[in-house]
Design an enzyme around this catalytic site. Structure first.
Site, PDB file in Angstrom:
ATOM      1  N   GLY A 262     -16.663  33.682   8.213  1.00  4.16           N
ATOM      2  CA  GLY A 262     -17.964  33.109   9.160  1.00  4.16           C
ATOM      3  C   GLY A 262     -18.813  32.087   8.441  1.00  4.16           C
TER       4      GLY A 262
ATOM      5  N   ALA B 189     -18.500  28.983   8.771  1.00  2.00           N
ATOM      6  CA  ALA B 189     -19.189  27.765   9.652  1.00  2.00           C
ATOM      7  C   ALA B 189     -20.493  27.470   9.864  1.00  2.00           C
ATOM      8  CB  ALA B 189     -17.957  27.501  10.674  1.00  2.00           C
TER       9      ALA B 189
ATOM     10  N   GLY C 128     -24.321  30.072  10.968  1.00  4.84           N
ATOM     11  CA  GLY C 128     -25.416  31.282  10.651  1.00  4.84           C
ATOM     12  C   GLY C 128     -25.394  31.871   9.099  1.00  4.84           C
TER      13      GLY C 128
ATOM     14  N   ASP D 179      -8.222  33.176  12.618  1.00  2.67           N
ATOM     15  CA  ASP D 179      -8.755  34.150  13.752  1.00  2.67           C
ATOM     16  C   ASP D 179      -9.063  35.674  13.409  1.00  2.67           C
ATOM     17  OD1 ASP D 179      -9.601  35.476  16.149  1.00  2.67           O
ATOM     18  OD2 ASP D 179      -7.913  34.736  17.220  1.00  2.67           O
ATOM     19  N   LEU D 180      -9.943  36.294  13.049  1.00  5.21           N
ATOM     20  CA  LEU D 180     -10.091  37.506  12.615  1.00  5.21           C
ATOM     21  C   LEU D 180     -10.174  38.737  13.717  1.00  5.21           C
ATOM     22  CD1 LEU D 180     -12.740  37.009   9.729  1.00  5.21           C
ATOM     23  CD2 LEU D 180     -10.233  36.930   9.555  1.00  5.21           C
TER      24      LEU D 180
ATOM     25  N   GLY E  23     -18.881  37.411  12.493  1.00  2.00           N
ATOM     26  CA  GLY E  23     -19.286  38.653  13.714  1.00  2.00           C
ATOM     27  C   GLY E  23     -19.768  37.907  14.899  1.00  2.00           C
TER      28      GLY E  23
ATOM     29  N   TYR F 146     -21.469  46.329  20.365  1.00  4.28           N
ATOM     30  CA  TYR F 146     -21.913  45.687  19.271  1.00  4.28           C
ATOM     31  C   TYR F 146     -22.513  46.828  18.208  1.00  4.28           C
ATOM     32  CZ  TYR F 146     -24.931  42.739  16.257  1.00  4.28           C
ATOM     33  OH  TYR F 146     -25.619  42.177  15.101  1.00  4.28           O
TER      34      TYR F 146
END
Length: 267
Positions: A9, A11, A13, A42-43, A72, A153
């Protein structure tokens, strides 16, 4: 001491803030994301996770000191469990053989204070059993009802915190000298939350669910700092913890007594 980190993640946040902080400290970072990172992966699928892990090992020249899983999404769909849980657990497990070779290996993941909110027990159980097909099926059923969709979530974050707690004390992790922990943010001001926080209605909804008396909404850097410490050589004995770095939301919602579950009955 310069270390090599793999950050998912990376890239945007929290992942981007973590990668930036690590590089500023002189460390080497192999970022993993859908684009604009050292490894494109792609996770959300089993094949994507394994391919991304293999590419990360190659990009790190076969030597990884720490893994920080930040990737996430928060959408009310089944894919949220695929990324937030299986995209964390399978990716970390795939990197474990390489990580175990490091002198001071460390791992940390991003959970959420949503792990304290209502969940689908059936969905959490399916995730922890490693049954992704069943988890996605349950997630799709939940997503069909707007009110239940969010459980994808919260369930993903409850499951990942439980996985961290369960796996952290096993021979594979503790036995290999790897502290494995999670950080649970409150409301973080990132692109993912910008739309929800932009309207008075959305803001009120968020603040009712995530009360943050200490310094209110937090920047991604507040989580990055903690993730970096957890995966540094300074952390020698913390294992299996989900640390609620959430402006006090956990303390407000659960109160001052989270210990009495183990007390003898009074009579």
């Amino acid at each position: 001491m310069t270390r090599t980190y793999v950050v998912t993640g990376a890239a945007s946040g929290i992942g981007a803030a973590t990668a930036e902080l690590l590089r500023a400290q002189g460390h080497s970072v192999v970022g993993v994301d859908l684009a604009d990172t050292e490894v494109t992966g792609d996770l959300s699928t089993h094949g994507g996770r394994i391919a991304a892990a293999e590419a990360a090992v190659e990009a790190a020249d076969g030597s990884i000191d720490a893994v920080i899983a930040c990737a996430g999404i928060a959408a009310p769909i089944a894919k949220t469990m695929a990324i937030n849980f299986f995209g964390v657990t399978e990716f970390l497990t795939a990197l474990l053989p390489t990580l175990s070779l490091a002198d001071q290996p460390r791992a940390a993941v991003v959970s959420s204070m949503a792990s304290l909110q209502p969940v689908s027990p059936e969905l959490v159980d399916a995730a922890l059993a490693g049954d992704e097909a069943k988890a996605l099926q349950i997630g799709d059923q939940l997503a069909a009802t707007p009110e239940a969709g969010f459980l994808n979530y919260s369930s993903s974050k409850r499951a990942v915190s439980r996985w961290v707690r369960r796996e952290s004390v096993t021979e594979a992790w503790a036995g290999a000298g790897i502290p494995l922990n999670a950080v649970a943010p409150g409301t973080v001001t990132t692109a993912m939350t910008a739309g929800l926080l932009a309207s008075p209605e959305g803001l009120a909804q968020v603040d009712a669910a995530v009360p943050m008396p200490l310094n209110y909404h937090q920047p991604a850097s507040s989580i990055a700092e903690l993730l970096v410490w957890l995966t540094s050589p300074a952390n020698t004995h913390m294992a299996g913890q989900t640390i609620y770095c959430d402006g006090g939301a956990d303390a407000v919602l659960r109160g001052d007594d989270i210990w009495s579950w183990n007390d003898a009955p009074r009579g």
